[in-house]
Design a protein around this motif. Structure first.
Motif, PDB file in Angstrom:
ATOM      1  N   SER A 147      66.538  24.702  95.221  1.00 46.01           N
ATOM      2  CA  SER A 147      65.676  24.073  96.474  1.00 46.01           C
ATOM      3  C   SER A 147      66.184  25.196  97.521  1.00 46.01           C
ATOM      4  N   THR A 148      67.732  25.615  97.779  1.00 39.30           N
ATOM      5  CA  THR A 148      67.853  26.475  98.489  1.00 39.30           C
ATOM      6  C   THR A 148      67.081  27.852  98.432  1.00 39.30           C
ATOM      7  N   ALA A 149      66.995  28.314  97.267  1.00 41.09           N
ATOM      8  CA  ALA A 149      66.135  29.491  97.068  1.00 41.09           C
ATOM      9  C   ALA A 149      64.716  29.521  97.545  1.00 41.09           C
ATOM     10  N   PHE A 150      64.120  28.476  96.864  1.00 43.09           N
ATOM     11  CA  PHE A 150      62.750  28.209  96.995  1.00 43.09           C
ATOM     12  C   PHE A 150      62.216  27.862  98.392  1.00 43.09           C
ATOM     13  N   TYR A 151      62.936  26.773  98.934  1.00 41.59           N
ATOM     14  CA  TYR A 151      62.661  26.157 100.144  1.00 41.59           C
ATOM     15  C   TYR A 151      62.852  26.967 101.309  1.00 41.59           C
ATOM     16  N   GLY A 152      64.025  27.594 101.007  1.00 37.65           N
ATOM     17  CA  GLY A 152      64.499  28.348 101.940  1.00 37.65           C
ATOM     18  C   GLY A 152      63.620  29.632 102.063  1.00 37.65           C
ATOM     19  N   MET A 153      63.097  30.278 101.054  1.00 38.45           N
ATOM     20  CA  MET A 153      62.067  31.315 101.135  1.00 38.45           C
ATOM     21  C   MET A 153      60.672  30.975 101.787  1.00 38.45           C
ATOM     22  N   LEU A 154      60.334  29.574 101.456  1.00 35.80           N
ATOM     23  CA  LEU A 154      59.146  29.373 101.659  1.00 35.80           C
ATOM     24  C   LEU A 154      59.313  28.988 103.444  1.00 35.80           C
ATOM     25  N   THR A 155      60.411  28.478 103.694  1.00 37.56           N
ATOM     26  CA  THR A 155      60.725  28.364 105.151  1.00 37.56           C
ATOM     27  C   THR A 155      60.643  29.744 106.008  1.00 37.56           C
ATOM     28  N   TYR A 156      61.135  30.805 105.410  1.00 37.55           N
ATOM     29  CA  TYR A 156      61.066  32.101 106.002  1.00 37.55           C
ATOM     30  C   TYR A 156      59.965  32.698 105.974  1.00 37.55           C
ATOM     31  N   ILE A 157      59.189  32.589 105.083  1.00 42.53           N
ATOM     32  CA  ILE A 157      57.737  32.956 105.121  1.00 42.53           C
ATOM     33  C   ILE A 157      56.906  32.366 106.150  1.00 42.53           C
ATOM     34  N   ILE A 158      57.063  31.230 106.400  1.00 38.48           N
ATOM     35  CA  ILE A 158      56.328  30.378 107.341  1.00 38.48           C
ATOM     36  C   ILE A 158      56.755  30.777 108.795  1.00 38.48           C
ATOM     37  N   VAL A 159      57.915  30.893 108.874  1.00 43.04           N
ATOM     38  CA  VAL A 159      58.574  31.153 110.185  1.00 43.04           C
ATOM     39  C   VAL A 159      58.023  32.842 110.445  1.00 43.04           C
ATOM     40  N   THR A 196      81.182  19.432  94.464  1.00 44.86           N
ATOM     41  CA  THR A 196      81.344  20.979  94.382  1.00 44.86           C
ATOM     42  C   THR A 196      80.386  21.466  93.632  1.00 44.86           C
ATOM     43  N   ASP A 197      79.518  20.870  92.641  1.00 46.76           N
ATOM     44  CA  ASP A 197      78.615  21.434  92.031  1.00 46.76           C
ATOM     45  C   ASP A 197      77.263  21.965  93.020  1.00 46.76           C
ATOM     46  N   VAL A 198      77.239  20.819  94.073  1.00 43.40           N
ATOM     47  CA  VAL A 198      76.091  21.044  94.957  1.00 43.40           C
ATOM     48  C   VAL A 198      76.700  22.284  96.138  1.00 43.40           C
ATOM     49  N   SER A 199      77.755  22.064  96.581  1.00 44.28           N
ATOM     50  CA  SER A 199      78.322  23.291  97.231  1.00 44.28           C
ATOM     51  C   SER A 199      78.073  24.676  96.701  1.00 44.28           C
ATOM     52  N   ALA A 200      78.396  24.409  95.329  1.00 47.78           N
ATOM     53  CA  ALA A 200      78.085  25.974  94.610  1.00 47.78           C
ATOM     54  C   ALA A 200      76.593  26.458  94.416  1.00 47.78           C
ATOM     55  N   GLY A 201      75.806  25.316  94.290  1.00 49.45           N
ATOM     56  CA  GLY A 201      74.459  25.602  94.352  1.00 49.45           C
ATOM     57  C   GLY A 201      73.797  26.088  95.597  1.00 49.45           C
ATOM     58  N   PHE A 202      74.370  25.641  96.825  1.00 52.09           N
ATOM     59  CA  PHE A 202      73.845  26.060  97.944  1.00 52.09           C
ATOM     60  C   PHE A 202      74.243  27.404  98.077  1.00 52.09           C
ATOM     61  N   VAL A 203      75.490  27.982  98.049  1.00 50.33           N
ATOM     62  CA  VAL A 203      76.060  29.258  97.975  1.00 50.33           C
ATOM     63  C   VAL A 203      75.395  30.151  97.070  1.00 50.33           C
ATOM     64  N   ALA A 204      75.342  29.907  95.771  1.00 51.99           N
ATOM     65  CA  ALA A 204      74.617  30.595  95.088  1.00 51.99           C
ATOM     66  C   ALA A 204      73.127  31.052  95.341  1.00 51.99           C
ATOM     67  N   GLY A 205      72.565  29.721  95.504  1.00 50.67           N
ATOM     68  CA  GLY A 205      70.918  29.903  96.020  1.00 50.67           C
ATOM     69  C   GLY A 205      70.947  30.684  97.178  1.00 50.67           C
ATOM     70  N   GLY A 206      71.799  30.574  98.347  1.00 47.63           N
ATOM     71  CA  GLY A 206      71.754  31.271  99.522  1.00 47.63           C
ATOM     72  C   GLY A 206      71.951  32.920  99.267  1.00 47.63           C
ATOM     73  N   ILE A 207      72.798  33.418  98.407  1.00 48.68           N
ATOM     74  CA  ILE A 207      72.758  34.739  97.826  1.00 48.68           C
ATOM     75  C   ILE A 207      71.626  35.291  97.460  1.00 48.68           C
ATOM     76  N   TRP A 208      71.016  34.445  96.244  1.00 51.90           N
ATOM     77  CA  TRP A 208      69.688  34.769  95.814  1.00 51.90           C
ATOM     78  C   TRP A 208      68.661  34.836  96.873  1.00 51.90           C
ATOM     79  N   LEU A 209      68.438  33.943  97.841  1.00 59.03           N
ATOM     80  CA  LEU A 209      67.816  33.865  99.057  1.00 59.03           C
ATOM     81  C   LEU A 209      67.706  34.808  99.921  1.00 59.03           C
TER      82      LEU A 209
END
Length: 223
Positions: A147-159, A196-209
């Motif tokens: 969700s971080t990677a996909f919705y983050g990218m979608l948000t970036y595109i719309i912005v 901690t699973d979720v926090s790591a998911g946010f960070v890893a997804g953020g790096i890929w984003l």
């Protein structure tokens, strides 16, 4: 504004964004490494338990239904068709071909990276009661990372589209961030992930984003 001035302005914006990418990625990698090390040594057990207990203390059937609604936004049966439809819309309606491709890359790459990390680290799911079905390993959270990677990218595109049209876009960024956070916390509430699973998911997804954002910036920049 002349074409030359517009091109120079875009070049400056691209350069500044690239610098921010180099600034943000190393700390994110360090944070991800720190979380991973703590998880493997079980240093965060008390934190994981405390956060889950806190989120579940006000649980109710109605709240659980609302949380399940949000968690489905990152489920494969929702997010994959949504990504395909949006990519087709960006490509054929808006003629934003690189945006469409990058959106699909953001989703696909986050899935593959998440599966690779899970297979490598092999952390078991939480032992407390699961309020939704979940299979596979726990770390990092696939819902949080994807969700971080996909919705983050979608948000970036719309912005980007809104700014190009001279329309306000701040509220879109806020809405995108809130959706990502809601999806991540929903996994903890439902008992299928540790915080901690979720926090790591946010960070890893953020790096890929960030990588996908700068790839799009590079592909669409004016020479």
């Amino acid at each position: 504004m002349s074409n030359s001035t517009s091109t120079n302005s875009r070049a400056v914006n691209y350069t500044v964004s690239l610098i921010w990418g180099f600034v943000l990625v190393p700390p994110l990698l360090l944070i991800l490494g720190w979380i991973t090390k703590g998880v493997m040594s079980n240093d965060f057990h008390r934190v994981d338990t405390a956060v889950t207990d806190f989120l579940r203390q006000g649980s109710s059937p109605l709240l659980t239904k609302v949380v399940v609604f949000f968690t489905h936004f990152a489920s494969s049966h929702i997010i994959i068709p949504l990504a395909i439809l949006l990519a087709l819309w960006f490509a054929f309606s808006k003629k934003l071909y690189m945006h469409a491709i990058t959106l699909l890359i953001a989703l696909t790459g986050s899935y593959l990276l998440n599966e690779g990390m899970k297979a490598w680290l092999q952390r078991a799911r939480p032992e407390w009661e699961h309020w939704v079905a979940a299979t596979g390993y726990s770390f990092p959270s696939g819902h949080a990372m994807v969700s971080t990677a996909f919705y983050g990218m979608l948000t970036y595109i719309i912005v980007r589209i809104c700014r190009a049209a001279g329309k306000p876009s701040a509220y879109i960024g806020v809405a995108g961030a809130l959706l990502i956070v809601a999806i991540g916390l929903s996994r903890v509430y439902l008992g299928v992930h540790y915080i901690t699973d979720v926090s790591a998911g946010f960070v890893a997804g953020g790096i890929w984003l960030i990588a996908c954002m700068y790839a799009l910036g590079w592909m669409t920049r004016e020479k």
